[in-house]
Enzyme design. Structure first.
Site, PDB file in Angstrom:
ATOM      1  N   GLY A 124      64.912 123.443 102.276  1.00 38.47           N
ATOM      2  CA  GLY A 124      65.234 122.378 103.225  1.00 38.47           C
ATOM      3  C   GLY A 124      64.790 121.023 102.714  1.00 38.47           C
ATOM      4  O   GLY A 124      64.444 120.876 101.541  1.00 38.47           O
ATOM      5  N   ASN A 125      64.827 120.035 103.583  1.00 38.45           N
ATOM      6  CA  ASN A 125      64.362 118.702 103.198  1.00 38.45           C
ATOM      7  C   ASN A 125      63.622 118.091 104.386  1.00 38.45           C
ATOM      8  O   ASN A 125      63.564 118.670 105.461  1.00 38.45           O
ATOM      9  CB  ASN A 125      65.536 117.836 102.737  1.00 38.45           C
ATOM     10  N   ARG A 126      63.074 116.903 104.158  1.00 38.67           N
ATOM     11  CA  ARG A 126      62.159 116.334 105.156  1.00 38.67           C
ATOM     12  C   ARG A 126      62.822 115.357 106.120  1.00 38.67           C
ATOM     13  O   ARG A 126      62.135 114.645 106.828  1.00 38.67           O
ATOM     14  CB  ARG A 126      61.016 115.621 104.431  1.00 38.67           C
ATOM     15  N   SER A 127      64.136 115.344 106.157  1.00 40.94           N
ATOM     16  CA  SER A 127      64.787 114.385 107.051  1.00 40.94           C
ATOM     17  C   SER A 127      64.421 114.677 108.512  1.00 40.94           C
ATOM     18  O   SER A 127      64.534 115.809 108.984  1.00 40.94           O
ATOM     19  CB  SER A 127      66.305 114.468 106.876  1.00 40.94           C
TER      20      SER A 127
END
Ligand code: CTP
Length: 400
Positions: A208-211
């Site tokens: 995933g990512n940190r958005s």
């Protein structure tokens, strides 16, 4: 300076009690609020409460203080009229221009922005009569906030709840700040993607990512306040639903693509603020991947995800549809941004320079918006709402 004059119309629904909280927020933030309830609203919350909280007399009909011509004056003098809750009956009266009490008279004489926050049972909201009345009101420029989904009066749940007073207050604040009588996105459908996709490896792990989704939510909120019907496609966010916005939750890039393509079919504009994973694991393990002693970890093979922004830009669902992308760059921001804009084929690209203070999850942002027409619009460091307003300014300019 005089305080902005707000008329808070309250019609007869159980959610009338929530309007007390909205009234408090409006008065405490420096607005002069005159409450105009309907006769039925007083079955739920009495005149004494409205009068004490607003500091003004309260009347439901046009026959009190006739020498002051209240049925005309209250509407004429208002900077904003907000009706919360607006019942099905109130929407019908407003759409047809009936004027049989003080609130309906006020709606007819108001020349300022009007915000209506409907609340009713799901069946009443979905009835074609109500939907046509809402469409009529929106076409004329009223901001009709989409009801929230949740617990209704009694035991049933569904769409029709009055959004939280804080959310309605935010819409009022933005509408007042813009001051436009007819909001510039009235009658438009816009789609915003927000958050970050998660690509599962097994039932418990993902890439995933940190958005955080904050920029996308700011875009959705500001578009609703500018009168648009908004579909917010939210990938793994933990933020409250903005008032008046249809939220479609998704998980992966493939699900995001499906939701975007579906919503974009009749959209005037699509803004891709979501951070979409470019790759996903080639294999999804149905059971949890176990570590085995004395064995090196298995490498993870990735495959490409579809590029949604490029796809919707090259195969436009509607002619004249405006498509906006986002890009994060660390260096050569303008050069890389231009190349990306051309590669994706969108109309506008919001380029963020990612650096030390510009972290994911922050409340602020700084960007340059590049246009396919060669334009460059710098947006100074500030709240994500300010960037959102600039994006919609540029979008409405292109839609016109
Ligand atoms: N996007 C998309 N589908 C993808 C990847 C990205 O629609 N599979 C969209 C994002 O929503 C965003 C824009 O494209 O609007 C960002 O483009 P991308 O090429 O992913 O940007 P970067 O990650 O900054 O790209 P690069 O790795 O090439 O620098």
């Amino acid at each position: 300076m005089d305080k902005p004059k707000v008329v808070l119309g309250v019609s007869g629904g159980i959610a009338a009690y929530k309007a007390c909280e909205l009234l408090r927020r409006l008065t405490e933030s420096g607005h002069d609020v005159r409450v105009v309830p309907t006769e039925s609203a007083l079955h739920f919350v009495g005149a004494a409460t409205w009068s004490a909280l607003s500091g003004h007399p309260v009347s439901t009909e046009v026959w009190s203080d006739v020498h002051e011509v209240p049925h005309v004056r209250i509407g004429q003098e208002a900077d904003l009229v907000v009706v919360a809750p607006a019942t099905a009956d109130m929407l019908a009266k407003a759409a047809h221009g009936l004027a049989d009490d003080l609130l309906t008279n006020t709606l007819l004489t108001a020349r300022c922005p009007v915000v209506l926050a409907p609340a009713m049972h799901t069946e009443m909201w979905e009835h074609p009569a109500t939907q046509e009345n809402v469409a009529t009101l929106r076409r004329r420029g009223a901001v009709v906030i989409e009801p929230a989904v949740g617990r209704l009066t009694g035991v049933d749940t569904g769409k029709g709840r009055l959004p939280e007073p804080g959310e309605i207050f935010e819409v009022c604040r933005r509408v007042l700040a813009r001051g436009a009588v007819v909001p510039d996105l009235a009658g438009r459908h816009v789609v915003v993607s927000a958050g970050g996709t998660r690509e599962p490896l097994d039932p418990v792990r993902f890439l995933g990512n940190r958005s955080s989704g904050k920029q996308g939510y700011a875009l959705a909120r500001t578009a609703a306040a500018r009168g648009a019907r908004v579909t917010l496609i939210a990938a793994n966010t933990a933020l409250p639903d903005p008032a008046g916005v249809d939220v479609v939750p998704v998980g992966t890039a493939v699900q995001l693509r499906e939701a975007v393509l579906k919503a974009a079919a009749d959209a005037d504009a699509v803004v891709m603020a979501a951070a979409v994973a470019d790759f996903r694991p080639a294999v999804y393990a149905a059971g949890k991947i176990k570590k085995k002693d004395s064995q090196d970890p298995e490498p993870i093979t990735l495959v490409r995800n579809p590029d949604i922004l490029a796809e919707i830009s090259t195969e436009r669902a509607r002619s004249g549809q405006v498509i906006v992308g986002f890009a994060a760059e660390t260096d050569d921001v303008l050069v890389n941004g231009r190349t990306k804009l051309e590669r994706k084929g969108c109309d506008l690209l919001v380029v963020n320079e990612v650096g030390e203070r510009k972290t994911f999850g922050s409340e602020e942002n700084e960007a340059i918006v590049l246009g396919a027409d060669g334009s460059e619009t710098p947006v100074p460091y500030g709240p994500k709402e300010a960037l959102a307003e600039t994006v919609w300014d540029l979008v409405t300019h292109r839609l016109a």
